[in-house]
Each structure stands twice: as structure tokens, then as C-alpha cells.
Scaffold this motif. Structure first.
Motif, PDB file in Angstrom:
ATOM      1  N   PHE A 121      50.923 -10.743  -9.044  1.00  0.00           N
ATOM      2  CA  PHE A 121      49.777 -11.593  -8.750  1.00  0.00           C
ATOM      3  C   PHE A 121      48.638 -11.360  -9.738  1.00  0.00           C
ATOM      4  O   PHE A 121      48.023 -12.297 -10.229  1.00  0.00           O
ATOM      5  CB  PHE A 121      49.306 -11.331  -7.321  1.00  0.00           C
ATOM      6  N   LEU A 122      48.356 -10.098 -10.035  1.00  0.00           N
ATOM      7  CA  LEU A 122      47.268  -9.738 -10.956  1.00  0.00           C
ATOM      8  C   LEU A 122      47.715  -8.549 -11.791  1.00  0.00           C
ATOM      9  O   LEU A 122      48.250  -7.575 -11.250  1.00  0.00           O
ATOM     10  CB  LEU A 122      46.005  -9.382 -10.160  1.00  0.00           C
ATOM     11  N   ASP A 147      39.985 -19.574   0.322  1.00  0.00           N
ATOM     12  CA  ASP A 147      40.765 -20.810   0.378  1.00  0.00           C
ATOM     13  C   ASP A 147      40.071 -21.937  -0.371  1.00  0.00           C
ATOM     14  O   ASP A 147      40.726 -22.849  -0.885  1.00  0.00           O
ATOM     15  CB  ASP A 147      40.974 -21.209   1.849  1.00  0.00           C
ATOM     16  N   GLU A 148      38.738 -21.876  -0.458  1.00  0.00           N
ATOM     17  CA  GLU A 148      37.980 -22.933  -1.118  1.00  0.00           C
ATOM     18  C   GLU A 148      37.621 -22.592  -2.559  1.00  0.00           C
ATOM     19  O   GLU A 148      37.704 -23.440  -3.445  1.00  0.00           O
ATOM     20  CB  GLU A 148      36.697 -23.220  -0.330  1.00  0.00           C
ATOM     21  N   ASN A 149      37.220 -21.316  -2.809  1.00  0.00           N
ATOM     22  CA  ASN A 149      36.732 -20.987  -4.159  1.00  0.00           C
ATOM     23  C   ASN A 149      37.715 -20.176  -5.007  1.00  0.00           C
ATOM     24  O   ASN A 149      37.528 -20.048  -6.217  1.00  0.00           O
ATOM     25  CB  ASN A 149      35.383 -20.265  -4.086  1.00  0.00           C
ATOM     26  N   GLY A 150      38.751 -19.587  -4.389  1.00  0.00           N
ATOM     27  CA  GLY A 150      39.743 -18.832  -5.150  1.00  0.00           C
ATOM     28  C   GLY A 150      39.249 -17.518  -5.714  1.00  0.00           C
ATOM     29  O   GLY A 150      39.895 -16.934  -6.591  1.00  0.00           O
ATOM     30  N   TYR A 151      38.145 -16.982  -5.198  1.00  0.00           N
ATOM     31  CA  TYR A 151      37.551 -15.769  -5.758  1.00  0.00           C
ATOM     32  C   TYR A 151      38.126 -14.506  -5.117  1.00  0.00           C
ATOM     33  O   TYR A 151      38.308 -14.427  -3.902  1.00  0.00           O
ATOM     34  CB  TYR A 151      36.037 -15.759  -5.553  1.00  0.00           C
ATOM     35  N   LEU A 152      38.385 -13.514  -5.956  1.00  0.00           N
ATOM     36  CA  LEU A 152      38.760 -12.178  -5.509  1.00  0.00           C
ATOM     37  C   LEU A 152      38.000 -11.161  -6.341  1.00  0.00           C
ATOM     38  O   LEU A 152      37.604 -11.433  -7.474  1.00  0.00           O
ATOM     39  CB  LEU A 152      40.265 -11.958  -5.630  1.00  0.00           C
ATOM     40  N   VAL A 163      33.889  -0.415 -12.797  1.00  0.00           N
ATOM     41  CA  VAL A 163      33.640  -1.838 -13.023  1.00  0.00           C
ATOM     42  C   VAL A 163      33.912  -2.589 -11.720  1.00  0.00           C
ATOM     43  O   VAL A 163      34.977  -2.435 -11.113  1.00  0.00           O
ATOM     44  CB  VAL A 163      34.536  -2.408 -14.133  1.00  0.00           C
ATOM     45  N   ILE A 164      32.952  -3.399 -11.296  1.00  0.00           N
ATOM     46  CA  ILE A 164      33.132  -4.321 -10.182  1.00  0.00           C
ATOM     47  C   ILE A 164      33.154  -5.725 -10.761  1.00  0.00           C
ATOM     48  O   ILE A 164      32.173  -6.161 -11.387  1.00  0.00           O
ATOM     49  CB  ILE A 164      32.000  -4.205  -9.143  1.00  0.00           C
ATOM     50  N   SER A 165      34.267  -6.431 -10.593  1.00  0.00           N
ATOM     51  CA  SER A 165      34.438  -7.739 -11.217  1.00  0.00           C
ATOM     52  C   SER A 165      34.923  -8.778 -10.226  1.00  0.00           C
ATOM     53  O   SER A 165      35.575  -8.460  -9.225  1.00  0.00           O
ATOM     54  CB  SER A 165      35.455  -7.674 -12.360  1.00  0.00           C
ATOM     55  N   ARG A 166      34.651 -10.026 -10.586  1.00  0.00           N
ATOM     56  CA  ARG A 166      35.200 -11.167  -9.852  1.00  0.00           C
ATOM     57  C   ARG A 166      36.213 -11.882 -10.741  1.00  0.00           C
ATOM     58  O   ARG A 166      35.983 -12.064 -11.938  1.00  0.00           O
ATOM     59  CB  ARG A 166      34.093 -12.151  -9.490  1.00  0.00           C
ATOM     60  N   PHE A 167      37.342 -12.287 -10.140  1.00  0.00           N
ATOM     61  CA  PHE A 167      38.341 -13.109 -10.813  1.00  0.00           C
ATOM     62  C   PHE A 167      38.582 -14.368  -9.985  1.00  0.00           C
ATOM     63  O   PHE A 167      38.174 -14.451  -8.818  1.00  0.00           O
ATOM     64  CB  PHE A 167      39.665 -12.347 -10.979  1.00  0.00           C
ATOM     65  N   SER A 168      39.286 -15.326 -10.592  1.00  0.00           N
ATOM     66  CA  SER A 168      39.597 -16.579  -9.910  1.00  0.00           C
ATOM     67  C   SER A 168      41.098 -16.831  -9.907  1.00  0.00           C
ATOM     68  O   SER A 168      41.793 -16.524 -10.882  1.00  0.00           O
ATOM     69  CB  SER A 168      38.904 -17.762 -10.598  1.00  0.00           C
ATOM     70  N   SER A 169      41.560 -17.392  -8.806  1.00  0.00           N
ATOM     71  CA  SER A 169      42.940 -17.862  -8.714  1.00  0.00           C
ATOM     72  C   SER A 169      42.901 -19.299  -8.213  1.00  0.00           C
ATOM     73  O   SER A 169      42.464 -19.562  -7.089  1.00  0.00           O
ATOM     74  CB  SER A 169      43.754 -16.993  -7.747  1.00  0.00           C
ATOM     75  N   SER A 170      43.328 -20.241  -9.042  1.00  0.00           N
ATOM     76  CA  SER A 170      43.250 -21.654  -8.679  1.00  0.00           C
ATOM     77  C   SER A 170      44.405 -22.094  -7.791  1.00  0.00           C
ATOM     78  O   SER A 170      44.269 -23.056  -7.022  1.00  0.00           O
ATOM     79  CB  SER A 170      43.221 -22.525  -9.935  1.00  0.00           C
ATOM     80  N   THR A 178      41.159 -14.616 -17.831  1.00  0.00           N
ATOM     81  CA  THR A 178      39.975 -15.028 -18.597  1.00  0.00           C
ATOM     82  C   THR A 178      38.803 -15.381 -17.688  1.00  0.00           C
ATOM     83  O   THR A 178      37.699 -15.640 -18.177  1.00  0.00           O
ATOM     84  CB  THR A 178      40.293 -16.233 -19.501  1.00  0.00           C
ATOM     85  N   SER A 179      39.033 -15.406 -16.393  1.00  0.00           N
ATOM     86  CA  SER A 179      37.974 -15.786 -15.456  1.00  0.00           C
ATOM     87  C   SER A 179      37.103 -14.609 -15.041  1.00  0.00           C
ATOM     88  O   SER A 179      36.192 -14.783 -14.224  1.00  0.00           O
ATOM     89  CB  SER A 179      38.588 -16.417 -14.197  1.00  0.00           C
ATOM     90  N   GLU A 180      37.339 -13.426 -15.595  1.00  0.00           N
ATOM     91  CA  GLU A 180      36.605 -12.246 -15.138  1.00  0.00           C
ATOM     92  C   GLU A 180      35.101 -12.415 -15.322  1.00  0.00           C
ATOM     93  O   GLU A 180      34.615 -12.753 -16.394  1.00  0.00           O
ATOM     94  CB  GLU A 180      37.067 -10.993 -15.876  1.00  0.00           C
TER      95      GLU A 180
END
Length: 418
Positions: A121-122, A147-152, A163-170, A178-180
Motif C-alpha cells: 500500500f505504501l 473516504d472523501e479526501n484520501g489523506y493518511l 518527520v510527521i507527513s501527510r500523503f494522499s491515496s486517490s 509525490t503527494s507528501e
């Protein structure tokens, strides 16, 4: 093999001597955005999130606790993992759970088909630094509106910092590397005591646990230093695109000129795992001890939990006291276990006898306990079973069912003996 691993990890997770380590000069943490971000950005005050007064608490706490007899079960007997550290659910798909490996990989599993393969998955293996045994990809949390924004969101170590980061899963199948969006970084002077958990609270804010920065005895006095991110519980609002994050309006040190506004509570040594008991409206953290005591704390806004002046209820620094620090709700000595692994309060349906009990364990002894809190938060502790597992984490699926993560590579559940 387990004995060798235990000996190695006990040196780091418990009170080992590090007098020979050369102590680096501590550096100030920085807030950071990806690419051309300023070195430090002042916090932005958030408006409080609106709550729905019509929503009732869906969790029911029983009047008493009577444990049954239990055994561990292997629901994924054909699968194994490399140094798994967490198991989480996404709040969307009841059939999916996610296993986090220390090396930087997250796998997706389908519960309905236990014989299926683990699905990548990641993959953060190129970014994550695992040179220390307590370093790596340490935490994963899905946004409440995933479910709406795909953020993890992830918590990992790299080259001397967290490091605290946000990623996206569409598509909820893979993550776009690349969404970090890097939200927060802070320095780690040593390789151990990184904390690492992150969870969204019932209030919608992201909570992050940080250890005291490592070595032994908190030599830099980080846990009591309110200008440091280390030895703390942090709380931020990630629902912003214009800034790395916002500061909740009711954070306890928001208007202090001598404290980090992100701090929610402090005086912690290495709160490796924490969770929310929504039935009792509690934030529960298991804090790994130094040489004598493992403790469980009820975390409150602005609370000071005593480290490194105290280890649990015992004085750690002779001759030094604190005013009004908060004692553990429960503690146990190193004769019973040497590295506490916090868990969750159980509100699932499969194990009726565990309803309302906080289930936790110990990485070194393999013991699994249930902590029961009465109406006045007075604790009674029950041993559920002794295992040969190296319990690195517990996890919940979307139905609130409990999983046990074994650092040796397996995922287990509990079941009542017939």
C-alpha cells in the motif's frame, strides 16, 4: 532467536548504560513545509471544531469486569511480516486492515480472505532511517474523512529527526509518494525513545506521541522543557492547505511565550503507544520505563507526568521535586515486564467478557493484561495470559475488534477458551 532479540532490544528499551555515547549539541526543532518552505513558521490559531450535540456516545461501559480464559489465534497463518510495529484501520472499509513494518512498508490485508496475499500500500523504504532499533516507520493514521479526501498521516525517522507527513491515496489501493506534505519535523539527539504513535482524537485533531530523545535518564532534560517537542504529547489541526497545520484554540500552552504551542501534555519518557477510550472519554498512554517501573497514564490537557524527576511513583532524581505532577493510574515493576506496549479499550462484539477493559501487554515478557477502571478511574489489573510474543503493538479494525502485533512477524487475535 527470540532470546537474542530480547537481549538486544532490552538494552535499548530499558535502562542501559550509555555513558560512552558522545552527546551531540541539541538543536531547535523546526516547522517545515515541502520544498521552498521557511525554516520556521509561527503557529496559526485555529477556531474550535463544531460538535454535533445530538450525537450520543455509542460506547457502553459495563458495571463490572469478569475476565474469562483466553488464547491467541493466528487468523493470517500463511502471512508473515518483517518487524511489524502497528496495525490500523481506515474507517472506511470494514474488510481492510493495514500493517506497518519498521522498514517503511505498509501492507493492506483483507480480513474476509485470510489466505490472500498481503498487498503493498505504501513504500517509504527509501526515505526512512532504520539505523537504530527504535527508528523507522513508527506510526500511521487515516484522516477521519479519508473516504472523501484520501489523506493518511505517518510518523517516521530520517537522519536524526522525526518527520510527521501527510500523503494522499486517490483510489485507496496505493499511495502517491509525490503527494507528501511535511507537517512537522523535530530533532532526535539519540536513536532511541522516539515515541512514534499518532491518532486522531474524537475532537478531530491529530495527537502525536514523542519520546524524550533517548540516551538514558533524559540527559538533555527534554521532557520537562516546554520549548522542546520531546517527551510530550502533541496536538495539532491538520485541516488546512495554507499552512503545515493549525494550533487548536484550546491547546494549553497556546499563549505561553516559554512553551511550544503544539504541546498538549509533557513529562513523558517514551509513550510508545496511546489510545482513546471513548466510552470513558479518556486519553490513555503507556509510558516505557527506565530501570524500575512501567506506567499507564491518563493524559489531560496541560498535564505534567513527572519524568525525569520521577519514574512512575518513584523518585528518579534524588533531591528534586515537582509541583502537582500527575501520577500513573497504574504501574508495574520490572519483575513483571520491562517494556510496556499500550493497547486499546475493547468495545467490540467478539469478546463480550472484555467489554470496557483496556488491553495492553509487555514487549519483553509477552504478558497480556486487562486494566479495568471504575467510575472514579480507580484501576484493577488482571493477567489475561502469558505468551512468547514480542508484543510491539495492538490494533483495532473498523468494528473495534482487537489484534496483537508480534515483532517477530505475525498478527494474532484473542479468543475465549471453550
Amino acid at each position: 532467536m527470540k532470546k537474542l532479540l530480547i537481549l538486544l532490544l532490552a538494552l535499548i528499551l530499558t535502562a542501559c548504560s550509555v555513558d560512552s555515547v558522545e552527546e551531540p549539541e541539541p538543536s531547535d526543532p523546526v516547522l517545515e513545509e515541502p520544498q521552498e518552505a521557511p525554516a520556521e513558521k509561527p503557529p496559526v490559531v485555529d477556531q474550535p471544531k463544531e460538535e454535533d450535540p445530538s450525537q450520543e456516545n455509542p460506547y457502553t461501559v459495563p458495571d463490572e469486569f469478569q475476565p474469562a480464559r483466553y488464547e491467541v489465534e493466528d487468523p493470517f497463518s500463511s502471512l508473515s511480516f518483517k518487524e511489524p510495529l502497528a496495525l490500523v484501520s481506515d474507517g472506511v472499509d470494514d474488510d481492510r486492515i493495514y500493517v506497518v513494518e519498521r522498514g517503511g512498508t505498509v501492507y493492506q490485508l483483507h480480513k474476509s480472505d485470510a489466505s490472500s496475499q498481503k498487498i503493498p500500500f505504501l513504500d517509504l523504504t527509501e526515505a526512512v532511517d532504520t539505523s537504530g532499533l527504535e527508528m523507522g516507520l513508527l506510526g500511521l493514521a487515516f484522516h477521519p474523512d479519508y473516504d472523501e479526501n484520501g489523506y493518511l498521516f505517518v510518523n517516521y525517522t530520517r537522519s536524526g529527526e522525526t518527520v510527521i507527513s501527510r500523503f494522499s491515496s486517490s483510489d485507496r489501493e496505493t499511495v502517491d509518494l509525490t503527494s507528501e506534505k511535511i507537517l512537522l519535523t523535530y530533532s532526535q539527539p539519540y536513536s532511541n525513545h522516539n515515541g512514534g504513535s499518532l491518532l486522531f482524537g474524537p475532537d478531530g485533531y491529530l495527537y502525536i506521541s514523542s519520546g524524550d530523545g533517548g540516551s538514558s535518564g533524559d540527559p538533555n532534560d527534554e521532557a520537562q522543557n516546554l520549548t522542546s517537542y520531546l517527551g510530550k504529547m502533541l496536538r495539532i489541526d491538520v485541516d488546512t492547505e495554507d499552512h503545515p497545520y493549525l494550533i487548536p484554540e484550546d491547546n494549553p500552552f497556546l499563549y505561553s511565550e516559554e512553551a511550544r504551542a503544539e504541546i498538549y501534555a509533557y513529562g513523558l519518557r517514551n509513550p510508545w503507544k496511546f489510545s482513546f477510550d471513548e466510552g470513558r472519554d479518556l486519553l490513555i498512554a503507556a509510558d516505557v520505563g527506565q530501570g524500575e517501573i512501567e506506567e499507564i497514564d491518563l493524559i489531560v490537557s496541560g498535564g505534567n507526568y513527572g519524568w525525569n524527576r520521577f519514574e512512575g511513583t518513584r523518585t528518579y532524581r534524588e533531591g528534586e521535586t515537582l509541583e502537582n505532577h500527575i501520577l500513573p493510574v497504574y504501574e508495574y515493576p520490572h519483575s513483571e515486564g520491562r517494556s510496556i506496549t499500550g493497547g486499546f479499550t475493547y468495545y467490540g462484539e467478539a469478546l463480550e467478557s472484555l467489554q470496557g477493559a483496556y488491553i495492553y501487554g509487555d514487549f519483553i515478557s509477552g504478558t497480556i493484561w486487562a486494566l479495568w477502571l471504575d467510575d472514579e478511574d480507580q484501576a484493577e489489573n488482571h493477567t489475561l495470559l502469558d505468551t512468547d510474543l514480542m508484543i510491539s503493538s495492538f490494533g483495532l479494525d473498523n468494528q473495534g475488534e482487537l489484534y496483537i502485533v508480534d515483532f517477530q512477524g505475525k498478527i494474532y487475535t484473542l479468543k475465549e477458551e471453550e
